[in-house]
Write a protein that holds these residues in place. Structure first.
Motif, mmCIF file in Angstrom:
data_model
loop_
_atom_site.group_PDB
_atom_site.id
_atom_site.type_symbol
_atom_site.label_atom_id
_atom_site.label_comp_id
_atom_site.label_asym_id
_atom_site.label_seq_id
_atom_site.Cartn_x
_atom_site.Cartn_y
_atom_site.Cartn_z
ATOM 1 N N LYS A 169 -1.980 50.633 -74.837
ATOM 2 C CA LYS A 169 -1.193 48.941 -74.463
ATOM 3 C C LYS A 169 -0.993 48.639 -72.908
ATOM 4 O O LYS A 169 -1.071 47.500 -72.901
ATOM 5 C CB LYS A 169 0.149 49.637 -74.765
ATOM 6 N N VAL A 170 -0.929 49.834 -71.795
ATOM 7 C CA VAL A 170 -1.086 48.792 -71.194
ATOM 8 C C VAL A 170 -1.745 47.990 -70.634
ATOM 9 O O VAL A 170 -2.474 47.260 -69.880
ATOM 10 C CB VAL A 170 -0.647 50.052 -69.347
ATOM 11 N N ARG A 171 -3.314 48.977 -70.285
ATOM 12 C CA ARG A 171 -4.439 47.984 -69.727
ATOM 13 C C ARG A 171 -5.091 46.982 -71.113
ATOM 14 O O ARG A 171 -5.409 45.914 -69.822
ATOM 15 C CB ARG A 171 -5.535 49.684 -69.744
ATOM 16 N N GLN A 172 -5.008 47.081 -71.742
ATOM 17 C CA GLN A 172 -5.240 45.809 -72.563
ATOM 18 C C GLN A 172 -4.690 44.083 -72.193
ATOM 19 O O GLN A 172 -4.990 43.434 -72.239
ATOM 20 C CB GLN A 172 -5.337 46.437 -74.092
ATOM 21 N N HIS A 216 -2.005 41.961 -81.339
ATOM 22 C CA HIS A 216 -1.709 43.509 -82.186
ATOM 23 C C HIS A 216 -0.287 43.913 -82.284
ATOM 24 O O HIS A 216 0.106 43.908 -82.054
ATOM 25 C CB HIS A 216 -2.094 44.708 -80.815
ATOM 26 N N PRO A 217 -0.499 43.661 -83.862
ATOM 27 C CA PRO A 217 1.401 43.203 -84.668
ATOM 28 C C PRO A 217 1.456 44.858 -84.875
ATOM 29 O O PRO A 217 2.391 45.617 -85.326
ATOM 30 C CB PRO A 217 0.639 43.085 -86.538
ATOM 31 N N GLN A 218 0.731 45.941 -85.039
ATOM 32 C CA GLN A 218 1.135 47.371 -85.141
ATOM 33 C C GLN A 218 1.359 47.463 -83.803
ATOM 34 O O GLN A 218 2.325 49.011 -83.532
ATOM 35 C CB GLN A 218 -0.123 48.113 -84.980
ATOM 36 N N THR A 241 5.168 51.155 -78.438
ATOM 37 C CA THR A 241 6.251 50.628 -77.488
ATOM 38 C C THR A 241 5.770 50.287 -76.055
ATOM 39 O O THR A 241 5.524 51.124 -75.392
ATOM 40 C CB THR A 241 7.792 51.454 -77.462
ATOM 41 N N LEU A 242 5.385 48.573 -75.729
ATOM 42 C CA LEU A 242 5.119 48.264 -74.785
ATOM 43 C C LEU A 242 6.498 47.747 -74.317
ATOM 44 O O LEU A 242 7.408 46.476 -74.081
ATOM 45 C CB LEU A 242 4.243 47.102 -74.592
ATOM 46 N N ARG A 243 7.069 48.690 -72.775
ATOM 47 C CA ARG A 243 8.319 47.981 -72.333
ATOM 48 C C ARG A 243 7.716 47.154 -70.958
ATOM 49 O O ARG A 243 7.328 48.079 -69.846
ATOM 50 C CB ARG A 243 8.997 48.965 -71.844
ATOM 51 N N LEU A 244 8.307 46.309 -70.534
ATOM 52 C CA LEU A 244 7.966 45.520 -69.886
ATOM 53 C C LEU A 244 9.162 44.826 -68.722
ATOM 54 O O LEU A 244 9.895 44.394 -69.737
ATOM 55 C CB LEU A 244 7.057 43.931 -70.094
#
Length: 300
Positions: A276-279, A118-120, A93-96
């Protein structure tokens, strides 16, 4: 495992044509490769290679064995590449978090584009004008604007950002445009969430406290008020550039405009190596400037 070493040595000799080339590729000695091939010959009970001083050729049995074993090792390499690819893919999960208006208008569409790739990946966006504590509140990335305060967080510059002091032509029919900061107390300064405006004087940053009869913690509300001639406002470029280009707003105090501001991606140090963060941050660097420029431009 010893049998696989023998097969790998055989495959590389057959592929590269010499024992020495196979040894360099495998980072072992030529004698070690020769020993492995000899062990494989004894194991199978047949000769796989004809070796002379000039060349190495496959026997008929060797050619048959090579065709079958090559596919095995191709599969191993594909399996290793699949693991590397899996480890490098954004996942989880990417939380922003981001300021509300900027986030809804510019960041959310780019986040959605990123998830299409990146649908996953799971997405959790939180828009607020409150300053969020990333580590304490469990966020991966924050998008922040303006001048950053000192922090242990990593900051990456996404694109430039400038703020303009502006007023409408209707307002300037009633009040003369200011030419110095000392004239600001004579104007109705429309305020957002800050009581001070940011300027540059002789190369130094300076915050000037302003006052007026209007206030709101909403950028769109502030923009509407200044367009309707209620006073002066300091707003970032992504709010005002289309209106400046159409003559609906007029910039003032441009000699004092503070230019060293930007849009930043902020994230904790321990998240730096997360795919996830870097990309995601790389994606913003590649796409956010063009997105903002698409809103229109004004000579600076």
């Amino acid at each position: 495992m010893q049998r696989w070493d023998r097969i790998e040595a055989f495959i590389e000799v057959a592929r590269l044509g010499t024992f020495s080339a196979a040894a360099r590729h495998l980072q072992v000695s030529t004698s070690h490769v020769s020993r492995l091939i000899g062990q494989l010959k004894s194991q199978l009970g047949t000769t796989l290679l004809y070796r002379t001083t000039r060349q190495t050729r496959l026997t008929d049995a060797g050619a048959l064995y090579y065709r079958h074993c090559r596919h095995l090792f191709d599969g191993f390499r594909e399996a290793e590449e699949a693991i590397v690819d899996f480890q490098s893919r954004p996942k989880g999960t990417l939380r922003l978090t981001c300021a509300t208006t900027f986030g809804e208008r510019y960041i959310a569409p780019l986040v959605n584009d990123f998830q299409c790739r990146h649908p996953q990946l799971e997405i959790d966006m939180h828009f607020t004008n409150r300053r969020v504590e990333l580590v304490e509140e469990g966020f991966d990335v924050a998008i922040r604007m303006g001048v950053l305060r000192d922090s242990s967080l990593i900051a990456r510059r996404l694109c430039e950002r400038r703020e303009y002091v502006v007023g409408s032509p209707a307002y300037f029919e009633r009040a003369a445009p200011p030419h110095s900061l000392a004239e600001l107390p004579h104007h109705n300064c429309l305020r957002g969430s800050r009581d001070s405006w940011l300027f540059e004087i002789n190369g130094h940053r300076r915050e000037v406290r302003v006052d007026g009869r209007w206030r709101a913690n909403s950028g769109p509300a502030l923009l509407d008020a200044v367009l309707k001639g209620l006073g002066l406002a300091q707003l970032p470029d992504y709010y005002v550039t289309p209106h400046l280009a159409r003559g609906e707003l007029v910039p003032v105090l441009t000699a004092y405009q503070f230019t060293d501001t930007a849009v930043w991606a902020i994230y904790p140090r321990h998240r730096h190596l997360s795919p996830k963060v870097r990309q995601f941050v790389d994606f913003l660097v590649d796409h956010l400037p063009a997105t903002l420029q698409g809103e229109g431009s004004f000579p600076r």
